[in-house]
Write a protein that holds these residues in place. Structure first.
Motif, PDB file in Angstrom:
ATOM      1  N   PHE A 157      -7.365  17.976  -3.553  1.00 13.20           N
ATOM      2  CA  PHE A 157      -7.630  18.708  -2.401  1.00 13.20           C
ATOM      3  C   PHE A 157      -7.339  20.152  -2.611  1.00 13.20           C
ATOM      4  CE2 PHE A 157      -7.096  14.646  -0.662  1.00 13.20           C
ATOM      5  CZ  PHE A 157      -7.893  14.326   0.436  1.00 13.20           C
ATOM      6  N   ALA A 158      -8.008  21.053  -2.109  1.00 13.35           N
ATOM      7  CA  ALA A 158      -7.630  22.543  -2.351  1.00 13.35           C
ATOM      8  C   ALA A 158      -6.716  23.030  -1.727  1.00 13.35           C
ATOM      9  CB  ALA A 158      -9.187  23.332  -1.937  1.00 13.35           C
ATOM     10  N   THR A 159      -6.398  22.508  -0.614  1.00 20.02           N
ATOM     11  CA  THR A 159      -4.934  22.902   0.268  1.00 20.02           C
ATOM     12  C   THR A 159      -4.328  21.654   0.474  1.00 20.02           C
ATOM     13  OG1 THR A 159      -5.882  22.730   2.472  1.00 20.02           O
ATOM     14  CG2 THR A 159      -6.385  24.878   1.421  1.00 20.02           C
ATOM     15  N   ARG A 160      -2.901  21.958   0.715  1.00 19.61           N
ATOM     16  CA  ARG A 160      -1.877  21.080   1.107  1.00 19.61           C
ATOM     17  C   ARG A 160      -2.131  20.564   2.631  1.00 19.61           C
ATOM     18  NH1 ARG A 160       4.142  20.132   0.324  1.00 19.61           N
ATOM     19  NH2 ARG A 160       4.742  19.381   2.127  1.00 19.61           N
ATOM     20  N   GLN A 161      -2.740  21.257   3.479  1.00 20.58           N
ATOM     21  CA  GLN A 161      -3.072  21.041   4.819  1.00 20.58           C
ATOM     22  C   GLN A 161      -4.086  19.813   4.741  1.00 20.58           C
ATOM     23  OE1 GLN A 161      -2.608  24.181   3.762  1.00 20.58           O
ATOM     24  NE2 GLN A 161      -0.776  24.542   4.766  1.00 20.58           N
ATOM     25  N   TRP A 185       1.021  -0.927  -0.009  1.00 19.01           N
ATOM     26  CA  TRP A 185      -0.178   0.026  -0.035  1.00 19.01           C
ATOM     27  C   TRP A 185       1.034   1.149  -0.054  1.00 19.01           C
ATOM     28  CZ3 TRP A 185      -0.495   4.377   3.275  1.00 19.01           C
ATOM     29  CH2 TRP A 185      -1.715   4.757   3.048  1.00 19.01           C
ATOM     30  N   SER A 186       0.668   2.193  -0.685  1.00 18.11           N
ATOM     31  CA  SER A 186       1.427   3.436  -0.748  1.00 18.11           C
ATOM     32  C   SER A 186       0.503   4.422  -1.133  1.00 18.11           C
ATOM     33  CB  SER A 186       2.656   3.293  -2.219  1.00 18.11           C
ATOM     34  OG  SER A 186       1.983   3.186  -3.300  1.00 18.11           O
ATOM     35  N   ALA A 187       1.162   5.767  -0.492  1.00 22.41           N
ATOM     36  CA  ALA A 187       0.424   6.964  -0.691  1.00 22.41           C
ATOM     37  C   ALA A 187       1.380   8.163  -1.016  1.00 22.41           C
ATOM     38  CB  ALA A 187      -0.435   7.305   0.384  1.00 22.41           C
ATOM     39  N   ARG A 188       1.134   9.084  -1.749  1.00 21.58           N
ATOM     40  CA  ARG A 188       2.076  10.073  -1.870  1.00 21.58           C
ATOM     41  C   ARG A 188       1.163  11.487  -2.091  1.00 21.58           C
ATOM     42  NH1 ARG A 188       2.223   7.356  -6.700  1.00 21.58           N
ATOM     43  NH2 ARG A 188       1.949   8.635  -8.619  1.00 21.58           N
ATOM     44  N   LEU A 189       1.552  12.763  -1.647  1.00 21.43           N
ATOM     45  CA  LEU A 189       1.125  13.803  -2.198  1.00 21.43           C
ATOM     46  C   LEU A 189       2.125  14.339  -3.245  1.00 21.43           C
ATOM     47  CD1 LEU A 189       0.266  15.480   1.279  1.00 21.43           C
ATOM     48  CD2 LEU A 189      -1.142  14.253  -0.176  1.00 21.43           C
ATOM     49  N   GLN A 190       1.325  15.064  -4.110  1.00 25.77           N
ATOM     50  CA  GLN A 190       1.971  15.832  -5.237  1.00 25.77           C
ATOM     51  C   GLN A 190       1.158  16.787  -5.570  1.00 25.77           C
ATOM     52  OE1 GLN A 190       2.045  12.313  -7.733  1.00 25.77           O
ATOM     53  NE2 GLN A 190       0.414  13.277  -9.116  1.00 25.77           N
ATOM     54  N   PRO A 191       1.782  18.082  -6.294  1.00 26.27           N
ATOM     55  CA  PRO A 191       1.055  19.207  -6.797  1.00 26.27           C
ATOM     56  C   PRO A 191       0.137  18.703  -7.897  1.00 26.27           C
ATOM     57  CG  PRO A 191       3.305  19.389  -7.277  1.00 26.27           C
ATOM     58  CD  PRO A 191       3.005  18.105  -6.451  1.00 26.27           C
ATOM     59  N   SER A 192      -0.794  19.342  -8.185  1.00 31.07           N
ATOM     60  CA  SER A 192      -1.342  19.132  -9.697  1.00 31.07           C
ATOM     61  C   SER A 192      -1.076  20.355 -10.318  1.00 31.07           C
ATOM     62  CB  SER A 192      -2.934  19.111  -9.210  1.00 31.07           C
ATOM     63  OG  SER A 192      -3.562  20.318  -9.114  1.00 31.07           O
ATOM     64  N   LEU A 193      -1.470  20.702 -11.744  1.00 33.76           N
ATOM     65  CA  LEU A 193      -1.351  21.612 -12.490  1.00 33.76           C
ATOM     66  C   LEU A 193      -2.246  22.784 -12.205  1.00 33.76           C
ATOM     67  CD1 LEU A 193      -1.021  19.609 -15.962  1.00 33.76           C
ATOM     68  CD2 LEU A 193       0.867  20.439 -14.480  1.00 33.76           C
ATOM     69  N   PHE A 194      -3.165  22.643 -11.492  1.00 28.98           N
ATOM     70  CA  PHE A 194      -4.445  23.613 -11.382  1.00 28.98           C
ATOM     71  C   PHE A 194      -4.141  24.207  -9.881  1.00 28.98           C
ATOM     72  CE2 PHE A 194      -5.707  20.735 -14.489  1.00 28.98           C
ATOM     73  CZ  PHE A 194      -5.808  21.538 -15.553  1.00 28.98           C
ATOM     74  N   GLU A 195      -3.113  24.175  -9.245  1.00 33.19           N
ATOM     75  CA  GLU A 195      -2.731  24.803  -7.957  1.00 33.19           C
ATOM     76  C   GLU A 195      -3.740  23.821  -6.897  1.00 33.19           C
ATOM     77  OE1 GLU A 195      -2.943  28.878  -7.426  1.00 33.19           O
ATOM     78  OE2 GLU A 195      -2.113  29.316  -9.713  1.00 33.19           O
ATOM     79  N   GLU A 196      -3.830  22.715  -6.971  1.00 37.55           N
ATOM     80  CA  GLU A 196      -4.499  21.921  -6.049  1.00 37.55           C
ATOM     81  C   GLU A 196      -3.434  20.970  -5.663  1.00 37.55           C
ATOM     82  OE1 GLU A 196      -7.783  20.556  -8.651  1.00 37.55           O
ATOM     83  OE2 GLU A 196      -8.777  22.081  -7.553  1.00 37.55           O
TER      84      GLU A 196
END
Length: 122
Positions: free
Chosen positions: A64-68, A32-43
């Motif tokens: 998600f709208a915010t990183r938090q 199982w893996s999870a990662r956060l990454q930026p999208s092209l639309f500031e999300e």
């Protein structure tokens, strides 16, 4: 592109986690893996992948709208997987998996599986 968006897209401190659950008596070998990454639309995207070790598995992304907000969800689902018996492989991570400053030895998406290297031509 605004300056804040440029900094957001270039940030290199995006968390990622690879967990495994292996139980030979039940013929269980899962990742199982999870990662956060930026999208092209500031999300922010939370990308989760799961399946049997050695297989391609499945993948699903959440916006998600915010990183938090994304980080809170990332930590919540990672803790839930750890309660179910998944654990980080000590060889595959450096540093403490619970902290935010740790790095992966293997790139996200590889599921911690080493591919055999071809011999160099002589």
């Amino acid at each position: 592109m605004r300056m804040a968006a440029a900094q957001h897209a270039l940030a290199n401190d995006w968390p990622a986690m690879i967990l495994r659950r292996v139980d030979p008596s039940r013929n269980m070998s899962r990742f199982w893996s999870a990662r956060l990454q930026p999208s092209l639309f500031e999300e922010v995207l939370l990308v989760r992948a799961w399946g049997r070790i050695g297989s391609r598995g499945q993948e699903r992304s959440y916006w998600f709208a915010t990183r938090q907000a994304a980080l809170a969800t990332f930590e919540k689902i990672t803790a839930a997987k750890c309660r179910l018996g998944y654990a980080a492989d000590a060889e595959r991570t450096t540093g403490a998996p619970a902290g935010r400053g740790w790095m992966l030895k293997y790139p996200p998406g590889s599921h911690g599986v080493e591919r055999p290297r071809e011999a160099a031509p002589a």
